[in-house]
Design a protein around this motif. Sequence first.
Motif, PDB file in Angstrom:
ATOM      1  N   MET A   1      92.920  73.072  16.001  1.00 23.74           N
ATOM      2  CA  MET A   1      92.522  74.394  16.459  1.00 23.74           C
ATOM      3  C   MET A   1      91.147  74.734  15.892  1.00 23.74           C
ATOM      4  O   MET A   1      90.851  74.438  14.739  1.00 23.74           O
ATOM      5  CB  MET A   1      93.539  75.454  16.008  1.00 23.74           C
ATOM      6  CG  MET A   1      94.957  75.212  16.487  1.00 23.74           C
ATOM      7  SD  MET A   1      95.080  75.299  18.290  1.00 23.74           S
ATOM      8  CE  MET A   1      96.843  74.987  18.484  1.00 23.74           C
ATOM      9  N   ALA A  26      92.260  74.902  10.069  1.00 27.01           N
ATOM     10  CA  ALA A  26      91.490  74.953  11.308  1.00 27.01           C
ATOM     11  C   ALA A  26      90.174  74.213  11.172  1.00 27.01           C
ATOM     12  O   ALA A  26      89.642  74.034  10.069  1.00 27.01           O
ATOM     13  CB  ALA A  26      91.209  76.407  11.680  1.00 27.01           C
ATOM     14  N   ASP A  42      89.021  78.469  19.779  1.00 28.70           N
ATOM     15  CA  ASP A  42      90.317  79.031  20.164  1.00 28.70           C
ATOM     16  C   ASP A  42      90.527  80.437  19.625  1.00 28.70           C
ATOM     17  O   ASP A  42      91.425  81.155  20.075  1.00 28.70           O
ATOM     18  CB  ASP A  42      91.435  78.127  19.639  1.00 28.70           C
ATOM     19  CG  ASP A  42      91.317  76.709  20.163  1.00 28.70           C
ATOM     20  OD1 ASP A  42      91.448  76.522  21.387  1.00 28.70           O
ATOM     21  OD2 ASP A  42      91.079  75.789  19.357  1.00 28.70           O
ATOM     22  N   LEU A 217      96.867  80.294  13.844  1.00 30.40           N
ATOM     23  CA  LEU A 217      97.149  78.919  14.242  1.00 30.40           C
ATOM     24  C   LEU A 217      98.552  78.809  14.841  1.00 30.40           C
ATOM     25  O   LEU A 217      98.757  78.099  15.835  1.00 30.40           O
ATOM     26  CB  LEU A 217      97.003  77.978  13.046  1.00 30.40           C
ATOM     27  CG  LEU A 217      95.615  77.906  12.401  1.00 30.40           C
ATOM     28  CD1 LEU A 217      95.594  76.834  11.317  1.00 30.40           C
ATOM     29  CD2 LEU A 217      94.528  77.646  13.442  1.00 30.40           C
ATOM     30  N   LEU A 220      98.392  80.282  18.312  1.00 28.24           N
ATOM     31  CA  LEU A 220      97.764  79.365  19.262  1.00 28.24           C
ATOM     32  C   LEU A 220      98.673  78.191  19.604  1.00 28.24           C
ATOM     33  O   LEU A 220      98.623  77.655  20.707  1.00 28.24           O
ATOM     34  CB  LEU A 220      96.444  78.857  18.688  1.00 28.24           C
ATOM     35  CG  LEU A 220      95.341  79.909  18.555  1.00 28.24           C
ATOM     36  CD1 LEU A 220      94.189  79.381  17.710  1.00 28.24           C
ATOM     37  CD2 LEU A 220      94.846  80.360  19.928  1.00 28.24           C
ATOM     38  N   ALA A 221      99.515  77.826  18.659  1.00 24.21           N
ATOM     39  CA  ALA A 221     100.459  76.731  18.900  1.00 24.21           C
ATOM     40  C   ALA A 221     101.691  77.183  19.671  1.00 24.21           C
ATOM     41  O   ALA A 221     102.558  76.371  20.001  1.00 24.21           O
ATOM     42  CB  ALA A 221     100.877  76.115  17.566  1.00 24.21           C
TER      43      ALA A 221
END
Length: 233
Positions: A1, A26, A42, A217, A220-221
């Motif tokens: 990311m 990240a 991202d 993170l 985003l996952a």
Amino acid sequence: MRIGVVTFPGSLDDGDAARAARYSGAEVVRLWHADPELYGVDAVVLPGGFSYGDYLRCGAIARFAPVMETIAKGARDGLPVLGICNGFQILCEAHLLPGALTRNQHLHFRNRDQKLRIEAAATAWTNGFDSGQEIVIPVKNGEGCFVGSEELLDRLEANGQIVARYVGENPNGSMRDIAAIRNEAGNVVGIMPHPEHAIDLLTGPSVDGLTFFTSVLAHLAGAAQPVEEEVAA
């Protein structure tokens, strides 16, 4: 990311924000205020400091930076954006968050470790916390007093948009002890204290700040709880 960290003229916490993002796991991309390109990041962090010398109002010039036009469009399309201190002021000036940050009521700069209570845990940047959890991160500002109309404050309360409140003595006079808020979608968060200064015990009062970066993170996952679910609950 990939997390982008913006540098404006006068930014002074961009290096710390980049370090915190790197600690979270990240890949960090340094973004420049005059370059509108986001280079496929991202998420974006707007760091603390004194963008453009804080002339006019804090953040009032930075909102017109070329990079902000791209960030604003991305934010409206779901890009996670975290504004810290001066970054929070920029988000309000850019109308990505409501309300305004004004001079501390006591007219003094405040720099200390500050206890906060997390009020909204289902945002892109706070899903790693529990609602009601108390954390400690530094605060350092001269114009950190969050203000808004009573109608706005009631709406923020009703929509679950107050992300964090000050616990104990309010360091700047923010209305309803507000330390952080989010937009309705939950991808944009503005916070006046500095989570990037609390990522390890060698340099900060706690490691509580790191959770803001690991949370995005997880978001985003796809591992984070949607904002709508928490509000509905």
